[in-house]
Scaffold this motif. Structure first.
Motif, mmCIF file in Angstrom:
data_model
loop_
_atom_site.group_PDB
_atom_site.id
_atom_site.type_symbol
_atom_site.label_atom_id
_atom_site.label_comp_id
_atom_site.label_asym_id
_atom_site.label_seq_id
_atom_site.Cartn_x
_atom_site.Cartn_y
_atom_site.Cartn_z
ATOM 1 N N ALA A 77 -37.848 11.642 0.362
ATOM 2 C CA ALA A 77 -36.742 10.974 -0.323
ATOM 3 C C ALA A 77 -36.459 11.717 -1.623
ATOM 4 O O ALA A 77 -37.366 12.278 -2.239
ATOM 5 C CB ALA A 77 -37.115 9.526 -0.621
ATOM 6 N N PHE A 78 -35.211 11.728 -2.017
ATOM 7 C CA PHE A 78 -34.744 12.329 -3.266
ATOM 8 C C PHE A 78 -34.856 13.856 -3.307
ATOM 9 O O PHE A 78 -34.549 14.457 -4.327
ATOM 10 C CB PHE A 78 -35.460 11.734 -4.489
ATOM 11 C CG PHE A 78 -35.101 10.303 -4.762
ATOM 12 C CD1 PHE A 78 -33.888 9.976 -5.343
ATOM 13 C CD2 PHE A 78 -35.970 9.276 -4.430
ATOM 14 C CE1 PHE A 78 -33.555 8.654 -5.592
ATOM 15 C CE2 PHE A 78 -35.642 7.955 -4.680
ATOM 16 C CZ PHE A 78 -34.435 7.635 -5.256
ATOM 17 N N SER A 79 -35.308 14.504 -2.240
ATOM 18 C CA SER A 79 -35.352 15.966 -2.266
ATOM 19 C C SER A 79 -33.936 16.509 -2.061
ATOM 20 O O SER A 79 -33.059 15.814 -1.556
ATOM 21 C CB SER A 79 -36.302 16.512 -1.198
ATOM 22 O OG SER A 79 -35.789 16.254 0.089
ATOM 23 N N CYS A 82 -32.366 16.704 1.615
ATOM 24 C CA CYS A 82 -32.306 15.351 2.176
ATOM 25 C C CYS A 82 -31.199 14.536 1.510
ATOM 26 O O CYS A 82 -30.447 13.821 2.184
ATOM 27 C CB CYS A 82 -33.638 14.637 1.985
ATOM 28 S SG CYS A 82 -35.035 15.437 2.795
ATOM 29 N N SER A 83 -31.097 14.637 0.189
ATOM 30 C CA SER A 83 -30.141 13.828 -0.579
ATOM 31 C C SER A 83 -28.730 14.406 -0.613
ATOM 32 O O SER A 83 -27.762 13.651 -0.688
ATOM 33 C CB SER A 83 -30.622 13.686 -2.020
ATOM 34 O OG SER A 83 -31.840 12.984 -2.069
ATOM 35 N N SER A 106 -39.246 8.243 6.221
ATOM 36 C CA SER A 106 -39.908 9.280 5.439
ATOM 37 C C SER A 106 -41.307 8.824 5.054
ATOM 38 O O SER A 106 -41.558 7.625 4.884
ATOM 39 C CB SER A 106 -39.110 9.581 4.171
ATOM 40 O OG SER A 106 -39.712 10.637 3.446
ATOM 41 N N ASN A 108 -43.059 8.160 2.530
ATOM 42 C CA ASN A 108 -42.918 7.742 1.135
ATOM 43 C C ASN A 108 -43.276 6.265 1.082
ATOM 44 O O ASN A 108 -43.446 5.629 2.116
ATOM 45 C CB ASN A 108 -41.469 7.903 0.635
ATOM 46 C CG ASN A 108 -41.101 9.331 0.298
ATOM 47 O OD1 ASN A 108 -40.332 9.969 1.000
ATOM 48 N ND2 ASN A 108 -41.638 9.840 -0.790
ATOM 49 N N VAL A 112 -39.735 3.610 -3.158
ATOM 50 C CA VAL A 112 -38.992 4.868 -3.251
ATOM 51 C C VAL A 112 -37.873 4.893 -2.218
ATOM 52 O O VAL A 112 -36.734 5.264 -2.515
ATOM 53 C CB VAL A 112 -39.946 6.085 -3.075
ATOM 54 C CG1 VAL A 112 -39.163 7.368 -2.832
ATOM 55 C CG2 VAL A 112 -40.841 6.232 -4.292
ATOM 56 N N MET A 113 -38.173 4.486 -0.995
ATOM 57 C CA MET A 113 -37.153 4.495 0.054
ATOM 58 C C MET A 113 -36.018 3.518 -0.256
ATOM 59 O O MET A 113 -34.853 3.812 0.004
ATOM 60 C CB MET A 113 -37.785 4.189 1.418
ATOM 61 C CG MET A 113 -38.664 5.301 1.939
ATOM 62 S SD MET A 113 -37.792 6.888 2.140
ATOM 63 C CE MET A 113 -36.793 6.537 3.580
ATOM 64 N N TRP A 116 -33.911 5.120 -2.991
ATOM 65 C CA TRP A 116 -33.156 6.239 -2.441
ATOM 66 C C TRP A 116 -31.976 5.744 -1.613
ATOM 67 O O TRP A 116 -30.862 6.242 -1.735
ATOM 68 C CB TRP A 116 -34.088 7.128 -1.623
ATOM 69 C CG TRP A 116 -33.508 8.426 -1.197
ATOM 70 C CD1 TRP A 116 -32.777 9.301 -1.945
ATOM 71 C CD2 TRP A 116 -33.627 9.016 0.093
ATOM 72 N NE1 TRP A 116 -32.444 10.412 -1.196
ATOM 73 C CE2 TRP A 116 -32.961 10.259 0.058
ATOM 74 C CE3 TRP A 116 -34.253 8.631 1.268
ATOM 75 C CZ2 TRP A 116 -32.887 11.106 1.169
ATOM 76 C CZ3 TRP A 116 -34.198 9.469 2.362
ATOM 77 C CH2 TRP A 116 -33.505 10.694 2.303
ATOM 78 N N GLN A 119 -29.289 4.524 -3.858
ATOM 79 C CA GLN A 119 -28.563 5.615 -4.506
ATOM 80 C C GLN A 119 -27.573 6.283 -3.548
ATOM 81 O O GLN A 119 -26.435 6.555 -3.907
ATOM 82 C CB GLN A 119 -29.529 6.660 -5.052
ATOM 83 C CG GLN A 119 -28.799 7.797 -5.766
ATOM 84 C CD GLN A 119 -29.715 8.951 -6.099
ATOM 85 O OE1 GLN A 119 -30.399 9.485 -5.232
ATOM 86 N NE2 GLN A 119 -29.740 9.312 -7.376
ATOM 87 N N LEU A 120 -28.010 6.553 -2.322
ATOM 88 C CA LEU A 120 -27.156 7.250 -1.362
ATOM 89 C C LEU A 120 -26.047 6.364 -0.797
ATOM 90 O O LEU A 120 -24.965 6.852 -0.481
ATOM 91 C CB LEU A 120 -27.992 7.812 -0.205
ATOM 92 C CG LEU A 120 -28.896 8.983 -0.527
ATOM 93 C CD1 LEU A 120 -29.720 9.364 0.697
ATOM 94 C CD2 LEU A 120 -28.100 10.181 -1.010
#
Length: 191
Positions: A77-79, A82-83, A106, A108, A112-113, A116, A119-120
């Motif tokens: 996540a957040f890489s 991926c993002s 993921s 994670n 975090v998921m 993420w 955010q997306l």
């Protein structure tokens, strides 16, 4: 084993070469690593994935009992890829609505998921669900993990997409280099 069989057949049936060949064949058979998930295999029936918080368990085998869809695996996540590329290709795909249920998985933690996913897809209009595989158990069951301690700190999922129909894998799209974006993007998977 070859020695026992030779004794049953008589002393002339045993030879060091036959015993050596037997042991070598057995060792080769057991040493062959399992290839990753294949078309026609069922989705692993595991209640190890988490959605939003550690207490909210998700079993993808159950999710796909009455629905078809796609499982998208990502290394982190957040890489960057991926993002910026991989998951946005699904969120923005005109074919997403026809894909069925879509899950992003993921290795994670659930928090975090969730962050993420928020955010997306802040409005959650896409319907894509973001699932954590904190111990990598689901990823290991698919045999889609790889070790990346220098980059990600440990075992991660290869970048992949699995199209699921009737609870079984219909097609497999695994990046050959584990992290690239050549075969698992939405346009390749959803058509």
């Amino acid at each position: 084993m070859a020695f026992r069989l030779a004794l049953r057949r008589g002393p002339s049936a045993f030879s060091p070469a036959s015993a050596s060949a037997s042991f070598a064949a057995r060792r080769f058979f057991h040493a062959t690593p399992r290839a990753f998930v294949k078309v026609g295999e069922p989705i692993p029936n595991l209640e190890v994935l988490q959605e939003g918080s550690p207490g909210n368990k998700v079993n993808l085998a159950q999710e796909f009992e009455a629905a078809n869809g796609v499982i998208v695996g990502v290394p982190a996540a957040f890489s960057g890829a991926c993002s910026e590329k991989h998951i946005p290709s699904y969120i923005q795909s005109p074919k997403l609505r026809d894909a069925g249920r879509v899950f992003v998985v993921s290795v994670n933690d659930a928090f975090v998921m969730k962050a993420w996913g928020d955010q997306l897809d802040p409005t959650h209009e896409s319907g894509i669900r973001f699932l954590a595989d904190p111990a990598g158990e689901f990823t290991k069951a698919l045999d889609l993990g790889f070790d990346a301690p220098a980059i990600f700190g440990g075992m991660r999922a290869k970048r992949y997409a699995l199209v699921v129909e009737d609870g079984k894998v219909k097609s497999v799209h695994v990046e050959p280099d584990n992290t690239g974006t050549n075969v698992s993007m939405a346009d390749k998977v959803l058509g």
